[in-house]
Motif scaffolding. Structure first.
Motif, PDB file in Angstrom:
ATOM      1  N   ILE A  11       0.943  -1.204  -0.080  1.00 42.77           N
ATOM      2  CA  ILE A  11      -0.406  -0.197  -0.086  1.00 42.77           C
ATOM      3  C   ILE A  11       0.795   1.269  -0.316  1.00 42.77           C
ATOM      4  CG2 ILE A  11      -1.873   1.125   1.263  1.00 42.77           C
ATOM      5  CD1 ILE A  11      -2.833  -1.186   2.743  1.00 42.77           C
ATOM      6  N   PRO A  12       1.007   1.668  -1.269  1.00 43.37           N
ATOM      7  CA  PRO A  12       2.094   3.501  -0.875  1.00 43.37           C
ATOM      8  C   PRO A  12       1.261   4.367  -0.571  1.00 43.37           C
ATOM      9  CG  PRO A  12       0.658   2.294  -3.367  1.00 43.37           C
ATOM     10  CD  PRO A  12       0.323   1.673  -2.544  1.00 43.37           C
TER      11      PRO A  12
ATOM     12  N   ARG B  74      -3.781  11.489  -2.422  1.00 40.49           N
ATOM     13  CA  ARG B  74      -4.471  11.533  -4.038  1.00 40.49           C
ATOM     14  C   ARG B  74      -5.986  11.772  -2.784  1.00 40.49           C
ATOM     15  NH1 ARG B  74      -4.076   9.312  -8.472  1.00 40.49           N
ATOM     16  NH2 ARG B  74      -6.260   7.891  -8.093  1.00 40.49           N
TER      17      ARG B  74
ATOM     18  N   ASN C 212     -11.498   7.942  -5.888  1.00 38.55           N
ATOM     19  CA  ASN C 212     -11.141   6.229  -5.455  1.00 38.55           C
ATOM     20  C   ASN C 212      -9.451   6.559  -5.140  1.00 38.55           C
ATOM     21  OD1 ASN C 212     -10.085   3.750  -4.711  1.00 38.55           O
ATOM     22  ND2 ASN C 212     -11.094   3.203  -6.627  1.00 38.55           N
TER      23      ASN C 212
ATOM     24  N   PHE D  29      -7.423   4.711  -3.623  1.00 39.31           N
ATOM     25  CA  PHE D  29      -6.917   3.528  -3.523  1.00 39.31           C
ATOM     26  C   PHE D  29      -6.815   2.118  -4.894  1.00 39.31           C
ATOM     27  CE2 PHE D  29      -8.501   4.199   0.707  1.00 39.31           C
ATOM     28  CZ  PHE D  29      -7.643   4.004   1.255  1.00 39.31           C
ATOM     29  N   GLU D  30      -7.564   3.281  -6.177  1.00 38.80           N
ATOM     30  CA  GLU D  30      -6.790   2.537  -7.235  1.00 38.80           C
ATOM     31  C   GLU D  30      -6.203   2.346  -7.951  1.00 38.80           C
ATOM     32  OE1 GLU D  30     -10.080   4.802 -10.571  1.00 38.80           O
ATOM     33  OE2 GLU D  30      -8.424   6.852  -9.816  1.00 38.80           O
ATOM     34  N   ILE D  31      -4.339   3.372  -7.730  1.00 36.01           N
ATOM     35  CA  ILE D  31      -3.580   3.066  -8.343  1.00 36.01           C
ATOM     36  C   ILE D  31      -2.911   1.809  -7.512  1.00 36.01           C
ATOM     37  CG2 ILE D  31      -3.085   5.208  -9.276  1.00 36.01           C
ATOM     38  CD1 ILE D  31      -1.605   3.922  -6.154  1.00 36.01           C
ATOM     39  N   ILE D  32      -3.401   0.979  -6.570  1.00 31.76           N
ATOM     40  CA  ILE D  32      -3.007   0.052  -5.725  1.00 31.76           C
ATOM     41  C   ILE D  32      -1.892  -1.830  -7.038  1.00 31.76           C
ATOM     42  CG2 ILE D  32      -2.805  -1.890  -4.045  1.00 31.76           C
ATOM     43  CD1 ILE D  32      -4.231  -0.242  -2.402  1.00 31.76           C
ATOM     44  N   SER D  33      -3.501  -1.819  -7.739  1.00 34.12           N
ATOM     45  CA  SER D  33      -2.850  -2.594  -8.356  1.00 34.12           C
ATOM     46  C   SER D  33      -2.133  -2.117  -9.163  1.00 34.12           C
ATOM     47  CB  SER D  33      -4.092  -3.451  -9.353  1.00 34.12           C
ATOM     48  OG  SER D  33      -4.794  -2.143  -9.732  1.00 34.12           O
TER      49      SER D  33
ATOM     50  N   VAL E 209      -6.165  -8.619 -11.487  1.00 30.21           N
ATOM     51  CA  VAL E 209      -5.769  -8.030 -10.009  1.00 30.21           C
ATOM     52  C   VAL E 209      -6.374  -6.745  -9.874  1.00 30.21           C
ATOM     53  CG1 VAL E 209      -4.016  -6.743  -9.194  1.00 30.21           C
ATOM     54  CG2 VAL E 209      -2.956  -8.694 -10.587  1.00 30.21           C
TER      55      VAL E 209
ATOM     56  N   THR F 196      -9.807  -4.840  -4.395  1.00 27.68           N
ATOM     57  CA  THR F 196      -8.761  -4.111  -3.780  1.00 27.68           C
ATOM     58  C   THR F 196      -9.211  -3.127  -3.309  1.00 27.68           C
ATOM     59  OG1 THR F 196      -8.382  -3.658  -6.385  1.00 27.68           O
ATOM     60  CG2 THR F 196      -6.946  -2.750  -4.471  1.00 27.68           C
ATOM     61  N   GLU F 197     -10.033  -2.356  -3.298  1.00 29.06           N
ATOM     62  CA  GLU F 197     -10.082  -1.031  -1.773  1.00 29.06           C
ATOM     63  C   GLU F 197     -10.945  -1.240  -0.713  1.00 29.06           C
ATOM     64  OE1 GLU F 197     -12.088  -1.543  -5.649  1.00 29.06           O
ATOM     65  OE2 GLU F 197     -10.434  -0.326  -5.912  1.00 29.06           O
TER      66      GLU F 197
ATOM     67  N   MET G 138      -0.937  16.171  -9.762  1.00 27.02           N
ATOM     68  CA  MET G 138      -2.051  16.262  -9.934  1.00 27.02           C
ATOM     69  C   MET G 138      -3.207  16.773  -9.160  1.00 27.02           C
ATOM     70  SD  MET G 138      -2.600  12.091  -8.342  1.00 27.02           S
ATOM     71  CE  MET G 138      -1.617  12.805  -6.635  1.00 27.02           C
TER      72      MET G 138
ATOM     73  N   PRO H 197      -6.428  13.585  -9.891  1.00 24.13           N
ATOM     74  CA  PRO H 197      -5.905  12.709  -9.252  1.00 24.13           C
ATOM     75  C   PRO H 197      -6.400  11.552 -10.107  1.00 24.13           C
ATOM     76  CG  PRO H 197      -7.352  13.766  -7.473  1.00 24.13           C
ATOM     77  CD  PRO H 197      -7.297  14.438  -8.706  1.00 24.13           C
TER      78      PRO H 197
ATOM     79  N   THR I 133       1.573   6.452  -9.818  1.00 23.60           N
ATOM     80  CA  THR I 133       1.890   4.750 -10.024  1.00 23.60           C
ATOM     81  C   THR I 133       3.656   4.462  -9.938  1.00 23.60           C
ATOM     82  OG1 THR I 133      -0.221   4.286 -10.727  1.00 23.60           O
ATOM     83  CG2 THR I 133       1.872   2.255 -11.261  1.00 23.60           C
TER      84      THR I 133
ATOM     85  N   PHE J 112      -6.020   2.110 -17.047  1.00 19.34           N
ATOM     86  CA  PHE J 112      -7.082   3.068 -16.630  1.00 19.34           C
ATOM     87  C   PHE J 112      -7.969   3.486 -17.806  1.00 19.34           C
ATOM     88  CE2 PHE J 112      -4.674   3.137 -13.061  1.00 19.34           C
ATOM     89  CZ  PHE J 112      -5.274   2.506 -12.250  1.00 19.34           C
TER      90      PHE J 112
END
Lengths: 209, 208
Positions: free
Chosen positions: A145-146, A153, A160, A162-166, B21, B26-27, B140, B145, B155, B205
């Motif tokens: 988790i960065p 963000r 969202n 967290f969406e960049i986690i994957s 993935v 995830t969230e 951002m 963002p 990322t 995305f």
């Protein structure tokens, strides 16, 4: 490192002169020197604390148990290190701390691992292959988790955060694999073989520690 | 022809991996579990290590002091290494040389569909974590963002490390001056991470 350092200095001064920013460049030297010392001194407390805890773990045999647990992978990644050596356990703890995003704990654990690796090093001023593989694992560290960037963000109103986690996890996994592969391949270059502290047969290696 | 076919096949596989993935919840679940791990990892270690040590008849207090003695020296030993690298990086940033590198590299990075705005993030990331985070934040703020640029930049930041800092600190702590192939290996890892960040974001995305 020599070339990179020299390159950074020369480029900065030449480009700084061209851009008429020499004053900024020299000011930066002063500020950054001060902040480097701040960073190092800021590590003292957390460093002292974790090295103390790690000593208990070492004396209690916990690090050895960890080392044994990942023996198969460790044997392949770090062929220079005896399988039960505490260096492996310390490296494992550092890497797990990185995964969990525990930056504060990760650095002292990593430095402990470096210390263990150094005890196996016959040439104290030269990096061993194992150290470089470890750093490659570390510099491309997978962070599950960065948090830092997620916090930014969120603050900027992301729908969202967290969406960049994957994407981050997959990208950093690739980075880690690439870094380790690069370390493993580069160590075969003739010039790297020549500078390898372990190029000499066993003899000098054992008497350290 | 075959090349394009393999390329599409690779892209497809990547797409599948990335989407799988991404579709894992995830969230919610993942984040909760991981946060739990992160929050409890340190208290857990601080409980287990001394207690296990005690059971194994280790003199825990003495051991702690014994290990902790090294803390100060280690931190101080890092200073020359850190000053050397951070001063060089600071001067580099102040000189504005980054703009030239962006200009030289942008034709290359355009090829993989990398938005030109995110190139400074990629170049700054191995040099300075906070510097790169600053650029990410600026991007951002400007693009939002949840824009493609914002997502790629985020990322990128998460998927590589401040290689120069790590090398300085880790080698500094044990007094290693000849770093051999450490920097090249680290930078190769970073480069792959940064490129993958762009590729994956484009796949997951999409272009918007």
């Amino acid at each position: 490192m020599n070339y990179i350092w020299l390159g950074l200095m020369v480029i900065s001064l030449v480009v700084g002169a061209i851009n008429g920013r020499l004053e900024e460049v020299t000011n930066a030297a002063v500020t950054y020197a001060a902040s480097a010392v701040d960073i190092a001194l800021g590590l003292i407390g957390i460093m002292t604390f974790w090295l103390g805890i790690m000593k208990i773990a070492e004396n209690g045999g916990i690090i050895k148990i960890l080392s044994r647990a990942i023996r198969p992978i460790a044997k392949w990644l770090f062929p220079d290190i005896p399988p039960d050596h505490p260096a492996i356990g310390a490296m494992l703890m550092n890497i797990i701390a990185n995964w969990l995003g525990l930056g504060n704990a990760a650095t002292p654990l990593g430095l402990k691992a470096m210390d263990e690796l150094q005890s196996l090093n016959p040439e104290k001023d030269t990096a061993t292959n194992s150290m470089i593989t470890f750093l490659a694992l570390n510099t491309a560290s997978i962070c599950l988790i960065p948090m830092t960037v997620i916090a930014v963000r969120a603050k900027l109103g992301s729908a969202n955060p967290f969406e960049i986690i994957s994407t981050t996890v997959v990208a950093s996994t690739c980075a880690t694999i690439a870094g380790v592969t690069a370390a493993k391949l580069l160590q075969r270059l003739p010039s790297m073989k020549k500078s390898n502290p372990h190029r000499l047969p066993e003899s000098s290696k054992k008497e350290e520690k | 022809m075959t090349d394009t076919l393999t390329a599409t096949a690779i892209v497809d596989t990547l797409k599948q991996v990335a989407q799988t993935v991404a579709t894992v919840p995830t969230e919610t679940t993942f984040v909760t579990i991981m946060k739990g791990f992160s929050n409890y990892a340190i208290p857990f270690l601080l409980l287990v290590i001394p207690v296990l040590g005690y059971i194994k008849k280790v003199k825990v207090y003495e051991s702690f002091i014994d290990g902790a003695k090294e803390g100060f020296n280690t931190a101080v030993r890092i200073i020359p290494y850190l000053v050397a690298i951070l001063v060089a990086i600071g001067m580099f940033r102040a000189s504005g040389a980054m703009d030239y590198f962006v200009a030289i590299l942008s034709p290359l990075t355009n090829l993989i569909g990398m938005p030109a705005e995110t190139l400074p993030v990629a170049l700054m990331r191995p040099l300075s974590g906070s510097g790169a985070l600053g650029i990410v934040t600026e991007l951002m703020k400007e693009h939002g963002p949840d824009s493609l640029i914002g997502r790629i930049a985020s990322t990128m930041w998460g998927s590589s490390e401040t290689t120069f800092y790590v090398v300085a600190v880790y080698f500094g702590a044990v007094g290693i001056k000849k770093t051999r192939h450490a920097i090249p290996s680290g930078l190769i890892g970073d480069t792959v991470g940064l490129i993958m960040a762009v590729v994956l974001c484009l796949i997951v995305f999409g272009v918007n």
